[in-house]
Design a protein around this motif. Structure first.
Motif, PDB file in Angstrom:
ATOM      1  N   PRO A  76      -1.479  -4.342   4.813  1.00 33.13           N
ATOM      2  CA  PRO A  76      -1.884  -3.195   5.598  1.00 33.13           C
ATOM      3  C   PRO A  76      -2.350  -2.099   4.680  1.00 33.13           C
ATOM      4  CG  PRO A  76       0.535  -3.951   6.341  1.00 33.13           C
ATOM      5  CD  PRO A  76      -0.020  -4.960   5.109  1.00 33.13           C
ATOM      6  N   PHE A  77      -1.393  -1.756   3.893  1.00 35.46           N
ATOM      7  CA  PHE A  77      -1.725  -0.708   2.869  1.00 35.46           C
ATOM      8  C   PHE A  77      -3.051  -0.674   2.047  1.00 35.46           C
ATOM      9  CE2 PHE A  77      -1.915   2.089  -0.890  1.00 35.46           C
ATOM     10  CZ  PHE A  77      -1.107   3.147  -0.449  1.00 35.46           C
TER      11      PHE A  77
ATOM     12  N   SER B 227       7.194 -18.680  -0.453  1.00 34.56           N
ATOM     13  CA  SER B 227       7.681 -17.507   0.579  1.00 34.56           C
ATOM     14  C   SER B 227       7.470 -16.267  -0.413  1.00 34.56           C
ATOM     15  CB  SER B 227       8.766 -17.665   1.267  1.00 34.56           C
ATOM     16  OG  SER B 227       9.885 -17.435   0.500  1.00 34.56           O
ATOM     17  N   GLN B 228       8.046 -16.301  -1.746  1.00 29.85           N
ATOM     18  CA  GLN B 228       8.126 -15.344  -2.535  1.00 29.85           C
ATOM     19  C   GLN B 228       6.848 -14.871  -3.046  1.00 29.85           C
ATOM     20  OE1 GLN B 228      11.550 -14.743  -5.086  1.00 29.85           O
ATOM     21  NE2 GLN B 228      12.821 -16.104  -3.718  1.00 29.85           N
TER      22      GLN B 228
ATOM     23  N   ALA C 103       6.448  -0.590   2.574  1.00 32.05           N
ATOM     24  CA  ALA C 103       6.215  -1.991   2.482  1.00 32.05           C
ATOM     25  C   ALA C 103       5.493  -2.244   1.290  1.00 32.05           C
ATOM     26  CB  ALA C 103       5.253  -2.482   3.722  1.00 32.05           C
ATOM     27  N   GLY C 104       4.536  -1.564   0.856  1.00 29.28           N
ATOM     28  CA  GLY C 104       3.689  -1.723  -0.320  1.00 29.28           C
ATOM     29  C   GLY C 104       4.402  -1.490  -1.452  1.00 29.28           C
TER      30      GLY C 104
ATOM     31  N   PHE D  46       4.397 -10.498  -9.309  1.00 29.12           N
ATOM     32  CA  PHE D  46       3.416 -11.550  -8.786  1.00 29.12           C
ATOM     33  C   PHE D  46       2.144 -11.095  -9.450  1.00 29.12           C
ATOM     34  CE2 PHE D  46       1.407  -8.448  -6.035  1.00 29.12           C
ATOM     35  CZ  PHE D  46       2.536  -7.597  -5.902  1.00 29.12           C
TER      36      PHE D  46
ATOM     37  N   GLU E  85      11.782 -13.216   3.800  1.00 28.79           N
ATOM     38  CA  GLU E  85      11.633 -11.867   3.000  1.00 28.79           C
ATOM     39  C   GLU E  85      11.355 -10.712   3.916  1.00 28.79           C
ATOM     40  OE1 GLU E  85      11.456 -12.369  -0.486  1.00 28.79           O
ATOM     41  OE2 GLU E  85      12.154 -14.174  -0.080  1.00 28.79           O
TER      42      GLU E  85
ATOM     43  N   LEU F 161       3.823   1.938   6.001  1.00 31.09           N
ATOM     44  CA  LEU F 161       2.967   1.236   5.110  1.00 31.09           C
ATOM     45  C   LEU F 161       3.203   1.687   3.535  1.00 31.09           C
ATOM     46  CD1 LEU F 161      -0.831   1.432   6.632  1.00 31.09           C
ATOM     47  CD2 LEU F 161       1.190  -0.274   7.248  1.00 31.09           C
TER      48      LEU F 161
ATOM     49  N   ALA G 147       5.089 -13.317   0.068  1.00 33.01           N
ATOM     50  CA  ALA G 147       5.686 -12.014   0.892  1.00 33.01           C
ATOM     51  C   ALA G 147       5.277 -10.737   0.290  1.00 33.01           C
ATOM     52  CB  ALA G 147       7.186 -12.187   0.773  1.00 33.01           C
ATOM     53  N   PRO G 148       4.902 -10.621  -0.856  1.00 34.79           N
ATOM     54  CA  PRO G 148       4.492  -9.324  -1.495  1.00 34.79           C
ATOM     55  C   PRO G 148       3.255  -8.940  -0.835  1.00 34.79           C
ATOM     56  CG  PRO G 148       4.684 -10.711  -3.354  1.00 34.79           C
ATOM     57  CD  PRO G 148       5.520 -11.352  -2.126  1.00 34.79           C
ATOM     58  N   TRP G 149       2.387 -10.085  -0.903  1.00 35.47           N
ATOM     59  CA  TRP G 149       1.095  -9.594  -0.490  1.00 35.47           C
ATOM     60  C   TRP G 149       1.021  -9.369   1.090  1.00 35.47           C
ATOM     61  CZ3 TRP G 149      -2.542  -8.554  -3.889  1.00 35.47           C
ATOM     62  CH2 TRP G 149      -2.644  -8.904  -5.194  1.00 35.47           C
ATOM     63  N   VAL G 150       1.860 -10.062   1.712  1.00 36.57           N
ATOM     64  CA  VAL G 150       1.887  -9.805   3.156  1.00 36.57           C
ATOM     65  C   VAL G 150       2.398  -8.346   3.263  1.00 36.57           C
ATOM     66  CG1 VAL G 150       3.018 -10.276   5.280  1.00 36.57           C
ATOM     67  CG2 VAL G 150       2.376 -12.103   3.974  1.00 36.57           C
ATOM     68  N   MET G 151       3.214  -7.858   2.783  1.00 31.80           N
ATOM     69  CA  MET G 151       4.001  -6.429   2.804  1.00 31.80           C
ATOM     70  C   MET G 151       2.822  -5.511   2.362  1.00 31.80           C
ATOM     71  SD  MET G 151       7.779  -6.742   1.250  1.00 31.80           S
ATOM     72  CE  MET G 151       8.753  -8.148   1.757  1.00 31.80           C
ATOM     73  N   LEU G 152       1.968  -5.797   1.390  1.00 31.03           N
ATOM     74  CA  LEU G 152       0.839  -4.898   0.801  1.00 31.03           C
ATOM     75  C   LEU G 152      -0.382  -5.065   1.476  1.00 31.03           C
ATOM     76  CD1 LEU G 152       1.053  -5.571  -2.906  1.00 31.03           C
ATOM     77  CD2 LEU G 152       0.982  -3.498  -2.040  1.00 31.03           C
TER      78      LEU G 152
ATOM     79  N   ALA H 179       7.188  -4.194  -2.108  1.00 32.72           N
ATOM     80  CA  ALA H 179       6.516  -5.290  -2.615  1.00 32.72           C
ATOM     81  C   ALA H 179       6.357  -5.495  -3.994  1.00 32.72           C
ATOM     82  CB  ALA H 179       5.265  -5.688  -2.069  1.00 32.72           C
TER      83      ALA H 179
ATOM     84  N   TYR I 217       8.964  -7.929  -6.316  1.00 30.62           N
ATOM     85  CA  TYR I 217       8.447  -8.984  -6.605  1.00 30.62           C
ATOM     86  C   TYR I 217       7.474  -8.636  -7.862  1.00 30.62           C
ATOM     87  CZ  TYR I 217       9.715  -9.589  -2.029  1.00 30.62           C
ATOM     88  OH  TYR I 217      10.437  -9.954  -0.633  1.00 30.62           O
TER      89      TYR I 217
END
Lengths: 351, 320
Positions: free
Chosen positions: A35-36, A24-25, B132-133, B142, B220, B129, A28-33, B136, B140
């Motif tokens: 829309p932007f 999930s970790q 959130a970005g 990644f 998350e 937005l 998650a960051p990609w889900v948050m990113l 992230a 994180y």
């Protein structure tokens, strides 16, 4: 002594990572990113790619008046050649450079002086003045230009009337003065905003630094020069970069003022030029090429400025050169210099 | 423990660069003690007078155009040309304002509402937005995060007007030019906002708190929505205000995108009136009255906002 702890820390790291990094970790960051990034791609990346593509094509009309249809053909750098051989476009770039060289320093210095004065004990009613200076930032460029336009137009302007009373013939809209009349509008709008950025940075200076300076007998001037100015440098650099980018984008002020000043033609600034090419001449290829040139100029100027102000001081450059020389010697296999490399490296990274 | 310090050392360089931007955003506020506050000698009184005089003169410079339009809005077109611009003449304010609000079926009000729609909705969504970005990218690690961040950072430097033209061509081919979407969609993204949010999230959202929330079984997204957003509130206020002012003041984008007068924001509408004064002199009254009405809320907003800039930006302390 710290090397051992560091090494063990690094050693345990992979084990800890795998245990805590759940699936999930990573998602998650990609889900948050997402829309932007989606909007960013649509409004930044695709238009930039599209503009570059468009700038490399040209529309060829079939038949004498295009009655046999039009076709888009690859033009290579033809549009860029057109843009760069267009005297008005080149003149507009030169005009913006002149504008930027004068207006940006004037505005930044003014904002700095205002910030320092408002943060000193000598200022009365600092809250009132700070608010008064910041008000113009909320006035849109178009409306600011309409406002100042009234103050520039002969017959309407009370300033011209007052000038006449004391024997001055003021002409704000003439061929040589109108650029500075525009500069005045931009300065009026953004000085307070830059001042606020600088004040925020001034407020971040810890009080004990001031105390120490005062114990050492430093006066207000000395504190401003030796403590405040060096510490607000990042804010000044940031404000300057944004101002440089803003200068290249200048559009609303000259466009609105053009109605009252014949000295402003349809290619007065690079942006106005691109706008005219696109909407008056329907020449999207050349317009796109000009937009790309504006963006590249913004990049180059920003980085040139950053490079200029971030140039390392003399001694640091010396240390760096030494370190490089030592490294070269080390690679060549000289064992005696290897120890020096270590120390110089540390010095280099400390400073 | 040691991992932390190691990472700290590594990121300190980046952080130092970022503090430049954080100057407006996340600087820790410790009251700057007033300089020389205790001295009340003759020389300090003199410097007080000089400094205040300079500040007052510049205050006049910044407020004169505003004062001028207040005066101008009270005049008829004839008085505008025949009387001194800095002095009041016959009071015609009520008539002028009536004209502003009723002209062309009250289109001024419609422009005003459009501006509120573009700026209000655009800024709220853009802030969310960016938050959130930024969260992230800050919290994180990644694969690809550096490339993503670098690309967005490049976006900060791209002049908005350089993308507006190709964006118009793109939106035309999509059939959404000359609609509300054409102005709204580009307003939803703020690279600078994301940049600020990332700095702020890094400094103010504690890793250990996130870790314990995870142990409690929070997802998350829930962690972001409850812990993240709350901790980032001061930065969010800043980003919101930045974006609000940016959209409200934007001229180039709506000018390019919109042909229908009913979709105009206030800036475009007033410019439209202004451009007609040469043909129809009564547009002078409309323009001055409209400008006055439109800048009153802006001035109030700036005065309120200025406090937020001071408080909001600097309250949520950055841990060293």
């Amino acid at each position: 002594m710290s090397t051992t702890t560091m090494r063990t820390g690094a050693g345990t790291r992979p084990a800890r990572r795998t245990s805590t990094l759940k699936r999930s970790q990573t998602i998650a960051p990609w889900v948050m990113l997402a829309p932007f990034l989606a909007v960013f791609a649509l409004t930044f990346l695709i238009p930039i790619v599209y503009a570059v593509g468009q700038s490399l094509t040209t529309v060829r009309r079939q038949g004498l008046f295009g009655e046999d249809g039009v076709e888009t053909v690859f033009a290579g750098f033809g549009n860029y050649v057109l843009a760069f051989t267009n005297d008005s476009f080149l003149a507009s770039i030169g005009r913006m450079l002149l504008f930027g060289i004068v207006q940006v320093p004037v505005m930044i210095i003014m904002a700095t002086v205002l910030a320092l004065m408002l943060e000193s004990a000598s200022a009365k009613w600092p809250q009132f003045f700070r608010a008064a200076y910041f008000v113009p930032y909320g006035v849109p460029g178009v409306i600011a230009t309409i406002l100042w336009g009234f103050l520039y137009i002969p017959g309407l302007s009370p300033i011209i009337d007052i000038g006449r009373l004391v024997g001055l013939e003021l002409d704000f809209l003439g061929p040589t003065t109108v650029l500075w009349s525009i500069a005045n509008i931009v300065t009026w709008t953004y000085t307070g905003y830059n001042m606020l950025i600088i004040i925020a940075q001034l407020k971040s200076i810890p009080g004990d630094i001031y105390e120490a300076a005062r114990i050492d007998g430093a006066g207000a001037w000395r504190i401003a020069r030796s403590i405040q100015l060096p510490l607000i440098r990042p804010a000044l650099v940031l404000a300057s970069v944004f101002s440089i980018i803003g200068t290249l984008q200048l559009f609303a002020e000259p466009q609105v003022l053009a109605a009252s000043s014949p000295s402003i033609d349809s290619e007065y600034t690079p942006n106005l030029s691109a706008y005219t090419a696109a909407f008056a001449y329907n020449d999207y290829g050349v317009a796109a090429a000009q937009a790309v040139i504006i963006a590249l100029a913004a990049f180059i100027l920003s980085f040139a400025f950053l490079g200029l102000v971030n140039r390392k001081p003399q001694e640091e450059r010396m240390a760096l050169r030494q370190r490089k020389a030592a490294l070269r010697a080390f690679r060549a296999g000289t064992t005696t210099t290897s120890t020096t490399t270590g120390t110089t490296t540390r010095q280099g990274s400390d400073s | 423990m040691s991992i932390r310090s190691e990472e700290k050392a590594r990121t300190s360089q980046i952080e130092r660069d970022e503090t430049a931007a954080a100057a407006g955003a996340a600087a820790k506020m410790r009251r700057p003690s007033k300089l020389d506050g205790s001295k009340t000698t003759e020389s300090s009184r003199r410097s007080r007078i000089i400094v205040t005089a300079i500040l007052a003169v510049l205050g006049i410079y910044f407020l004169v155009p505003v004062y001028y339009v207040v005066v101008a809005a009270t005049k008829t077109t004839a008085d505008l040309f025949s009387t001194n611009g800095f002095l009041f003449a016959n009071m015609n304010l009520i008539e002028n304002l009536q004209l502003v609000f009723t002209f062309n079926g009250g289109i001024f009000i419609r422009w005003f509402m459009n501006s509120i729609l573009y700026a209000g909705v655009g800024a709220v969504i853009a802030t969310y937005l960016a938050a959130a970005g930024g969260f992230a990218l800050a919290k994180y690690s990644f694969r690809g995060s550096n490339i993503v961040f670098g690309t967005i950072l490049g976006g900060v430097l791209v002049p908005g007007t350089a993308t507006a033209l190709p964006l118009f061509l793109l939106f035309s081919s999509m059939g959404i030019a000359n609609t509300y979407w054409a102005v709204l969609i580009p307003s939803l993204v703020s690279p600078f906002g994301l940049f600020l949010c990332r700095i702020y999230a890094k400094a103010s959202v504690d890793d250990s708190v996130i870790e314990s929330a995870r142990l409690d079984g929070a997802s998350e997204m829930r962690i972001f929505h409850t812990l993240g957003l709350r901790a980032m509130t001061p930065a969010l206020v800043t980003v919101f205000l930045f974006q609000l002012v940016g959209i409200w003041n934007n001229f180039f984008l709506p000018l390019i995108m919109l042909a229908d007068e009913n979709l105009y924001p206030i800036t475009l509408g007033l410019n439209n009136w202004r451009s007609q004064v040469d043909r129809l002199p009564e547009f002078y009254q409309l323009t001055t009255g409209g400008v006055l009405v439109s800048i009153i809320p802006l001035i109030v907003a700036m005065i309120v906002l200025q406090k937020f800039w001071r408080g909001g930006l600097t309250d949520g302390a950055v841990k060293g």
